[in-house]
Design an enzyme around this catalytic site. Structure first.
Site, PDB file in Angstrom:
ATOM      1  N   SER A 250       0.849  -1.189   0.000  1.00  0.00           N
ATOM      2  CA  SER A 250       0.000   0.000   0.000  1.00  0.00           C
ATOM      3  C   SER A 250       0.888   1.243   0.000  1.00  0.00           C
ATOM      4  CB  SER A 250      -0.916   0.008   1.222  1.00  0.00           C
ATOM      5  OG  SER A 250      -0.212   0.519   2.339  1.00  0.00           O
ATOM      6  N   LYS A 251       0.228   2.391  -0.099  1.00  0.00           N
ATOM      7  CA  LYS A 251       0.971   3.654  -0.166  1.00  0.00           C
ATOM      8  C   LYS A 251       1.866   3.838   1.053  1.00  0.00           C
ATOM      9  CE  LYS A 251      -1.705   6.435  -3.290  1.00  0.00           C
ATOM     10  NZ  LYS A 251      -3.137   6.688  -3.255  1.00  0.00           N
TER      11      LYS A 251
END
Ligand code: GLU
Length: 292
Positions: A250-251
């Site tokens: 994920s980011k």
């Protein structure tokens, strides 16, 4: 039969490395088999889809050299086709109007939670009489449309990556919403599983190669193929790119979008090569496998 594969990104963010890797697999398979690689933009999520994300996705794929042979098709241009399919399902008695309110569905969920059962719709509006439907309409309720999923159905397919996969109808969450709420007589906005199947049939897709986060959708989609009188394609669910803790990237793990890697100075062939080799390991010298 000519191989036809597709990449079906949703334009709800910049081109993600996971989507790009799925594109690599599709592209390589199409090129290897002399087939066609089709690009379809899945922009039916009206709140979250943005034209600038579509642009970013197209640009990123082009930069990586993952050229497509057909498309991009946009699902927002194809709503009539989806509505026709929904009408067909209603006409065949395989779909029906459900008038439950969000509050009723919440109440159902809170009743299921303490019993530690998976959340599911209990199909309570499957057999409403015309009088009961009329009463709900008179009370100002607008129905969604649900597709019937029989609990005792067993759905199986031979996944090209994972081998035999089997699901029980009872584990699919009850009858599935295929169109959002709309006044009776209209067909509301069509939803993901339905539109994917209608498009994959219409586009003659032979092999669906996508991330394994979609594996739970596949049994529902196979039932829709059957209901629409079509043969399901082959399915290949590829492992996701994970972070060092084994969770979906994920980011928070750092850079995940292709345009950011590009801005950092990575070269397109290097990135494409990296994505291709990620998850592959060289054979052992003695001919054995690394992971027996
Ligand atoms: N639109 C879906 C996504 O972006 C892909 C659907 C599919 O490949 O079937 O995850």
């Amino acid at each position: 039969m000519t191989v036809r594969v597709r990449l079906a990104p949703s334009p709800t963010g910049n081109l993600h490395i996971g989507t790009a890797r799925t594109a690599v697999f599709n592209w390589l398979y199409a090129r290897h088999r002399g087939g066609k690689f089709i690009l379809r933009i899945e922009d039916t999520d009206r709140e979250r889809s943005r034209p600038e994300y579509t642009e970013n996705i197209l640009e990123g794929l082009q930069w990586l050299g993952l050229t497509w042979d057909e498309g991009p098709y946009f699902q927002s241009d194809r709503l009539d086709l989806y509505r026709q399919a929904i009408q067909t399902l209603l006409d065949k008695g395989l779909a029906y109007y459900c008038y439950c309110t969000p509050e009723e569905l919440d109440a159902l969920r809170s009743e299921q939670k303490p019993r530690a059962v998976a959340p599911r719709y209990d199909n309570r509006h499957r057999h409403l009489t015309p009088q009961e439907q009329a009463a709900f309409e008179a009370a100002g309720r607008t129905p969604v449309i649900r597709f019937k999923i029989e609990d005792d159905r067993q759905i199986e397919w031979q996944d090209l990556v994972r081998g035999r996969v089997s699901w029980q109808g009872a584990d699919l969450g009850g009858d599935m919403v295929i169109a959002r709420a709309a006044p009776r007589g209209e067909i509301g906005y069509p939803l993901y599983n339905l539109v994917v199947v209608v498009d994959d049939i219409a586009m003659g897709i032979t092999d669906v190669i996508r991330g394994e986060d979609h594996i739970g959708n596949t049994p529902k989609q196979i039932l829709l193929y059957e209901a629409l009188g079509a043969t399901p394609p082959n399915f290949a669910h590829t492992p996701l790119i994970l972070n060092s803790a084994g969770q979906k990237l994920s980011k928070r793990d750092g850079v995940t979008s292709i345009s950011d890697f590009r801005a950092m100075g990575y070269l397109a062939p290097a990135l494409a090569n990296y994505m291709t080799l990620l998850g592959w390991s060289p054979p052992r010298r003695d001919g054995g496998t690394l992971y027996p």
